[in-house]
Write an enzyme that holds these catalytic residues in place. Structure first.
Site, PDB file in Angstrom:
ATOM      1  N   ASN A  48       0.828  -1.200   0.000  1.00  0.00           N
ATOM      2  CA  ASN A  48       0.000   0.000   0.000  1.00  0.00           C
ATOM      3  C   ASN A  48       0.869   1.259   0.000  1.00  0.00           C
ATOM      4  O   ASN A  48       0.402   2.348   0.285  1.00  0.00           O
ATOM      5  CB  ASN A  48      -0.903   0.015   1.240  1.00  0.00           C
ATOM      6  N   GLU A 182     -15.539   3.951   4.290  1.00  0.00           N
ATOM      7  CA  GLU A 182     -14.210   4.289   3.783  1.00  0.00           C
ATOM      8  C   GLU A 182     -14.411   5.267   2.635  1.00  0.00           C
ATOM      9  O   GLU A 182     -15.520   5.396   2.112  1.00  0.00           O
ATOM     10  CB  GLU A 182     -13.502   3.023   3.277  1.00  0.00           C
ATOM     11  N   ASP A 211     -13.033   6.805   6.774  1.00  0.00           N
ATOM     12  CA  ASP A 211     -11.678   6.256   6.853  1.00  0.00           C
ATOM     13  C   ASP A 211     -11.005   6.453   5.491  1.00  0.00           C
ATOM     14  O   ASP A 211     -11.398   5.829   4.503  1.00  0.00           O
ATOM     15  CB  ASP A 211     -11.781   4.760   7.210  1.00  0.00           C
TER      16      ASP A 211
END
Ligand SMILES: *Cc1c(COP(=O)(O)O)cnc(C)c1O
Length: 397
Positions: A48, A182, A211
């Site tokens: 990531n 999210e 998020d």
């Protein structure tokens, strides 16, 4: 009663039989686009680390300087004597970056969600989450004791129905209602309709927590996240993010009002009862925030979108809107996904198979992630590897 070992062996066997067994792979190199696993050099399409900051000289230097100045450990929890100068500097940098009054950092994103949601809600309250939110939000919701309602992924009608139900409840004290989603979803790379969710939460008197784990550093004029890009950041009461994805370090944070942060310092148990993050990661995160806000940050963002464009063009995957560095390749069957990942490794390409419980059963996929640190050459290898492994690209999003 079986012994512990017998019991666990049985349960592990069941996990294996379902094709769901997992094991750790020691990586012998630094984190980056080229890694070494079990003596094999692999091009890494799994992390990531979207901007390539995890092994960036600016972050490494900041971490080293922090160790020299503040030592290796932080000694205690923040509320005892562990609240070191770098923690305060990080929180000031985060609040300035995100344009909020205040910020609070936690040792991980997981701890952030857990501490925040359990501090805000109790059993009289209602929490409404998107079907695909990260496990930390689901765990936090359960631990809070609040009534948990799940709306179908990005389904505004379903969310509205649940909000109407929540508002119809009569109680001596009306429940607090918190929506959590999210912004860019971790396993699918698609975006939440934040503008519409903001409108709904305002119409129905709910609060909103978003998020931005996979969006911070990548979206918006100042690269604050998708909420900035969509112009709704200041209508989101609780802005969560992580320091371990595009920001290349580790940790999590909440940005919001000073009141929210004061409250969390007093009530977020994962913050209160946990040793403060070490100076090195905190300093690395500060360096990352500075870098992301600079021209170099804009260049890295352009580069990651350029590489995503290359991958999608070469694999004939249509562009998504908004563009995302997460490209899921749907497989379905767990064993088949594992086989494909193994064949890709034989071709020197590391793309992880993601299975239950990270995604639903029967929804196994290859989760391809692109970084600004990938070269065009890396992408050629990926394309060749996917073709050689016999990977079909049916459900490209
Ligand atoms: C990774 C992730 C987290 C957890 O963050 P950590 O810092 O890894 O604990 C939380 N939410 C989302 C959406 C994530 O992808």
């Amino acid at each position: 009663m079986p012994t512990l070992a017998q019991d666990l062996q049985q349960r592990l066997t069941a996990i294996r039989e379902q094709g769901l067994h997992r094991a750790l792979r020691p990586v012998a190199s630094p984190q980056g686009t080229h890694i070494e696993i079990a003596g094999q050099a692999l091009i890494n399409f799994s992390s990531n680390d979207y901007l390539g900051l995890a092994n960036h000289p600016a972050l490494k230097e900041a971490a080293i300087r922090a160790v020299e100045k503040y030592g290796a450990g932080s000694g205690s929890a923040r509320l005892i004597s562990g609240s070191l100068a770098p923690h305060h500097e990080l929180e000031e940098a985060l609040a300035a970056f995100k344009g909020t009054e205040a910020a609070l950092s936690f040792s991980s994103g997981y701890a952030t969600a857990l501490g925040t949601i359990t501090a805000l809600l109790d059993k009289n309250d209602i929490i409404i989450v998107d079907k695909l939110v990260h496990a930390c939000i689901v765990d936090a919701a359960r631990l809070s004791g609040a009534k948990l309602r799940v709306f179908a992924h990005n389904d505004l009608e379903d969310l509205k129905k649940i909000l109407l139900w929540a508002n119809s409840r009569t109680a001596a004290t009306p429940p607090r209602i918190l929506i959590v989603t999210e912004s860019i979803f971790s396993m699918d790379g698609d975006a939440a309709p934040l503008k519409e969710i903001v409108a709904l939460k305002q119409d129905h008197g709910a609060w909103l927590m978003v998020d931005e784990a996979h969006a911070t550093g990548l979206y918006g004029t100042n690269r604050r996240g998708l909420a900035e890009e969509l112009g709704v950041a200041n209508q989101i009461e609780i802005q969560m993010g992580t320091l371990g994805k595009a920001l290349g370090a580790s940790g999590g944070y909440i940005c919001g009002s000073q009141t929210l942060i004061d409250f969390l310092v007093n009530r977020a148990r994962s913050f209160i009862f946990s040793t403060a993050p070490v100076p090195a990661t905190t300093a690395a995160a500060i360096a990352a925030i500075n870098l992301v806000q600079s021209n170099a940050g804009e260049e890295l963002r352009k580069l990651v979108w350029q590489r995503v464009g290359e991958v999608k063009a070469r694999l004939s995957i249509p562009e998504s809107k908004p563009v995302s560095a997460i490209i899921p390749i749907g497989v379905g069957d767990e064993a088949k996904a594992m086989n494909l990942a193994a064949r890709l490794r034989e071709h020197g390409v590391f793309v992880p198979a993601v299975r239950y419980p990270t995604v639903a059963r029967g929804a196994a996929r290859l989760r391809l992630t692109i970084s600004a640190a990938h070269t065009s050459d890396d992408i050629s290898h990926l394309v060749k590897g996917l073709k050689a492994a016999g990977c079909e690209l049916p459900n490209a999003n």
